[in-house]
Design a protein around this motif. Structure first.
Motif, PDB file in Angstrom:
ATOM      1  N   UNK A  37       0.838  -1.196   0.000  1.00  0.00           N
ATOM      2  CA  UNK A  37       0.000   0.000   0.000  1.00  0.00           C
ATOM      3  C   UNK A  37       0.874   1.247   0.000  1.00  0.00           C
ATOM      4  N   UNK A  38       0.263   2.348  -0.296  1.00  0.00           N
ATOM      5  CA  UNK A  38       0.984   3.617  -0.366  1.00  0.00           C
ATOM      6  C   UNK A  38       0.501   4.526   0.749  1.00  0.00           C
ATOM      7  N   UNK A  39       1.429   5.026   1.526  1.00  0.00           N
ATOM      8  CA  UNK A  39       1.078   5.915   2.620  1.00  0.00           C
ATOM      9  C   UNK A  39       1.138   7.361   2.140  1.00  0.00           C
ATOM     10  N   UNK A  40       0.035   7.852   1.611  1.00  0.00           N
ATOM     11  CA  UNK A  40      -0.098   9.237   1.196  1.00  0.00           C
ATOM     12  C   UNK A  40      -1.030   9.941   2.178  1.00  0.00           C
ATOM     13  N   UNK A  53      -8.843   7.109  -9.146  1.00  0.00           N
ATOM     14  CA  UNK A  53      -8.277   7.875  -8.031  1.00  0.00           C
ATOM     15  C   UNK A  53      -8.812   9.298  -8.154  1.00  0.00           C
ATOM     16  N   UNK A  54      -9.661   9.705  -7.241  1.00  0.00           N
ATOM     17  CA  UNK A  54     -10.305  11.012  -7.283  1.00  0.00           C
ATOM     18  C   UNK A  54      -9.890  11.819  -6.066  1.00  0.00           C
ATOM     19  N   UNK A  55      -9.373  13.022  -6.312  1.00  0.00           N
ATOM     20  CA  UNK A  55      -8.857  13.886  -5.246  1.00  0.00           C
ATOM     21  C   UNK A  55      -9.827  15.031  -5.008  1.00  0.00           C
ATOM     22  N   UNK A  56     -10.384  15.074  -3.798  1.00  0.00           N
ATOM     23  CA  UNK A  56     -11.262  16.177  -3.383  1.00  0.00           C
ATOM     24  C   UNK A  56     -10.668  16.985  -2.240  1.00  0.00           C
ATOM     25  N   UNK A  57      -9.537  16.531  -1.706  1.00  0.00           N
ATOM     26  CA  UNK A  57      -8.934  17.172  -0.546  1.00  0.00           C
ATOM     27  C   UNK A  57      -7.504  17.555  -0.883  1.00  0.00           C
ATOM     28  N   UNK A  58      -6.674  17.738   0.129  1.00  0.00           N
ATOM     29  CA  UNK A  58      -5.248  17.969  -0.073  1.00  0.00           C
ATOM     30  C   UNK A  58      -4.515  16.655   0.152  1.00  0.00           C
ATOM     31  N   UNK A  59      -3.914  16.132  -0.900  1.00  0.00           N
ATOM     32  CA  UNK A  59      -3.219  14.849  -0.854  1.00  0.00           C
ATOM     33  C   UNK A  59      -1.760  15.057  -1.239  1.00  0.00           C
ATOM     34  N   UNK A  60      -0.860  14.487  -0.456  1.00  0.00           N
ATOM     35  CA  UNK A  60       0.580  14.587  -0.724  1.00  0.00           C
ATOM     36  C   UNK A  60       1.165  13.187  -0.706  1.00  0.00           C
ATOM     37  N   UNK A  61       1.868  12.824  -1.780  1.00  0.00           N
ATOM     38  CA  UNK A  61       2.579  11.543  -1.858  1.00  0.00           C
ATOM     39  C   UNK A  61       4.060  11.836  -2.059  1.00  0.00           C
ATOM     40  N   UNK A  62       4.895  11.210  -1.253  1.00  0.00           N
ATOM     41  CA  UNK A  62       6.337  11.466  -1.291  1.00  0.00           C
ATOM     42  C   UNK A  62       7.084  10.143  -1.355  1.00  0.00           C
ATOM     43  N   UNK A  63       8.012  10.051  -2.318  1.00  0.00           N
ATOM     44  CA  UNK A  63       8.927   8.904  -2.425  1.00  0.00           C
ATOM     45  C   UNK A  63       8.173   7.582  -2.468  1.00  0.00           C
ATOM     46  N   UNK A  64       7.219   7.471  -3.405  1.00  0.00           N
ATOM     47  CA  UNK A  64       6.413   6.260  -3.535  1.00  0.00           C
ATOM     48  C   UNK A  64       6.346   5.809  -4.981  1.00  0.00           C
ATOM     49  N   UNK A  65       6.128   4.509  -5.167  1.00  0.00           N
ATOM     50  CA  UNK A  65       5.812   3.936  -6.468  1.00  0.00           C
ATOM     51  C   UNK A  65       4.319   3.624  -6.494  1.00  0.00           C
ATOM     52  N   UNK A  80      -3.291  17.922  -5.313  1.00  0.00           N
ATOM     53  CA  UNK A  80      -2.422  16.748  -5.295  1.00  0.00           C
ATOM     54  C   UNK A  80      -0.983  17.170  -5.533  1.00  0.00           C
ATOM     55  N   UNK A  81      -0.097  16.761  -4.631  1.00  0.00           N
ATOM     56  CA  UNK A  81       1.337  17.013  -4.760  1.00  0.00           C
ATOM     57  C   UNK A  81       2.067  15.678  -4.828  1.00  0.00           C
ATOM     58  N   UNK A  82       2.894  15.514  -5.850  1.00  0.00           N
ATOM     59  CA  UNK A  82       3.709  14.318  -6.029  1.00  0.00           C
ATOM     60  C   UNK A  82       5.173  14.732  -5.997  1.00  0.00           C
ATOM     61  N   UNK A  83       5.926  14.199  -5.045  1.00  0.00           N
ATOM     62  CA  UNK A  83       7.349  14.517  -4.923  1.00  0.00           C
ATOM     63  C   UNK A  83       8.136  13.210  -4.874  1.00  0.00           C
ATOM     64  N   UNK A  84       9.056  13.063  -5.831  1.00  0.00           N
ATOM     65  CA  UNK A  84       9.845  11.826  -5.939  1.00  0.00           C
ATOM     66  C   UNK A  84       8.914  10.612  -6.049  1.00  0.00           C
ATOM     67  N   UNK A 111       6.983  17.336  -8.650  1.00  0.00           N
ATOM     68  CA  UNK A 111       8.293  17.903  -8.348  1.00  0.00           C
ATOM     69  C   UNK A 111       9.219  16.794  -7.855  1.00  0.00           C
ATOM     70  N   UNK A 112      10.491  17.130  -7.740  1.00  0.00           N
ATOM     71  CA  UNK A 112      11.421  16.205  -7.111  1.00  0.00           C
ATOM     72  C   UNK A 112      11.418  16.436  -5.602  1.00  0.00           C
ATOM     73  N   UNK A 113      12.302  15.753  -4.920  1.00  0.00           N
ATOM     74  CA  UNK A 113      12.248  15.782  -3.464  1.00  0.00           C
ATOM     75  C   UNK A 113      12.836  17.053  -2.873  1.00  0.00           C
TER      76      UNK A 113
END
Length: 289
Positions: A37-40, A53-65, A80-84, A111-113
């Motif tokens: 699982x992914x801890x976002x 995958x539907x985003x209605x809130x503030x979601x941040x995922x970092x360093x995940x596949x 939605x923010x995706x970093x690394x 973005x990157x990390x």
């Protein structure tokens, strides 16, 4: 002993332990398994195959596949923010035609990390598992008016629904220091005013795009001329054409500077502009055919 297991999200990982005694008699534990699982923070990607995958809130995922077996939609006021993050769109399932959509007043940041070009091993990578063809596996990436889109220090590949629709951008955007490969044209349409497309690398290929960058007023969302567009310090390489700027009438500024185009096709065209374009500035661009 400690064993580390790397696996993509949604993958089912199974294992058992084996051991032998001094007489070489072997024993094993029962088979065990878990789903990665992914801890976002916010709304994590779905675990069920084929769900969106539907985003209605503030979601941040970092360093995940992340392996996404459905569509990604950022709703109005979703963020939605995706970093690394490595995000694969599995477009092999039959209902997969929409891809990614950022609705008006939604926000997407890729973005990157560490937010610097000095390191590339932490770049986000957004890609399509099966590259598009003329008839199937077509995956879109649409940023609608009044949304917010920032992409920096990252990679993207495989998106497109036609030769002119790779990323369709209809909102002011910042796109810098990225790599785009094996995808259709990066298309700016009204109202993508005040967008900045800087220091990106675009590799065009015959099967995917007619142009690297396309500025287009003649689209569904277009009512007025594009304004205040900056295209600078980009590299466009491949057998296709470089930039098509004919579809717009700029009334308040176009800056195209310090771009390098290395075009290898026998009939490649570097930069196309329309004579009626006003307040347009071109300088220090190099085109090698």
């Amino acid at each position: 002993n400690v064993t580390f297991i790397n696996a993509l999200q949604n993958f089912n990982v199974t294992w058992r332990f084996w051991a032998n005694d001094t007489s070489n008699n072997w024993n094993s534990t029962d088979l065990q398994s878990f789903i990665v699982s992914v801890n976002c923070t916010g709304t994590p990607p779905p675990l069920i195959y084929g769900q969106n995958w539907t985003i209605n809130d503030t979601t941040v995922c970092i360093s995940r596949n992340i392996m996404l077996n459905g569509n990604l939609t950022i709703q109005p006021y979703g963020n939605l923010t995706l970093k690394n993050v490595t995000l694969f769109f599995n477009n092999s399932i039959s209902n997969f035609w929409s891809g990614l959509k950022v609705a008006g007043f939604g926000n997407l940041t890729i973005d990157d990390l560490d937010d610097t070009t000095a390191t590339m091993n932490d770049a986000s990578n957004i890609s399509v598992m099966n590259l598009k063809s003329a008839t199937n596996n077509r995956t879109s990436f649409n940023i609608y008016p009044n949304a917010k889109f920032i992409m920096k220090n990252s990679r993207m590949s495989g998106f497109g629904t036609s030769s002119t629709n790779g990323i369709l951008i209809g909102t002011p955007s910042i796109i810098s220091n990225n790599s785009f490969e094996k995808m259709s044209a990066i298309r700016f349409i009204v109202p993508a005013n005040q967008s900045n497309f800087t220091s990106n690398y675009i590799l065009t290929e015959t099967a995917y795009a007619t142009y690297g960058i396309l500025l287009d007023q003649n689209a569904t969302w277009a009512n007025n001329p594009l304004q205040n567009i900056t295209i600078s310090y980009n590299n466009i390489t491949g057998p296709n054409n470089g930039m098509d700027l004919r579809g717009v009438r700029f009334t308040d500024g176009l800056l195209v500077r310090n771009n390098k185009l290395l075009l290898t096709g026998s009939n490649s065209i570097g930069i196309l502009v329309v004579p009626q374009t006003t307040n347009a500035f071109f300088y220090n661009n190099s085109v090698i055919l």
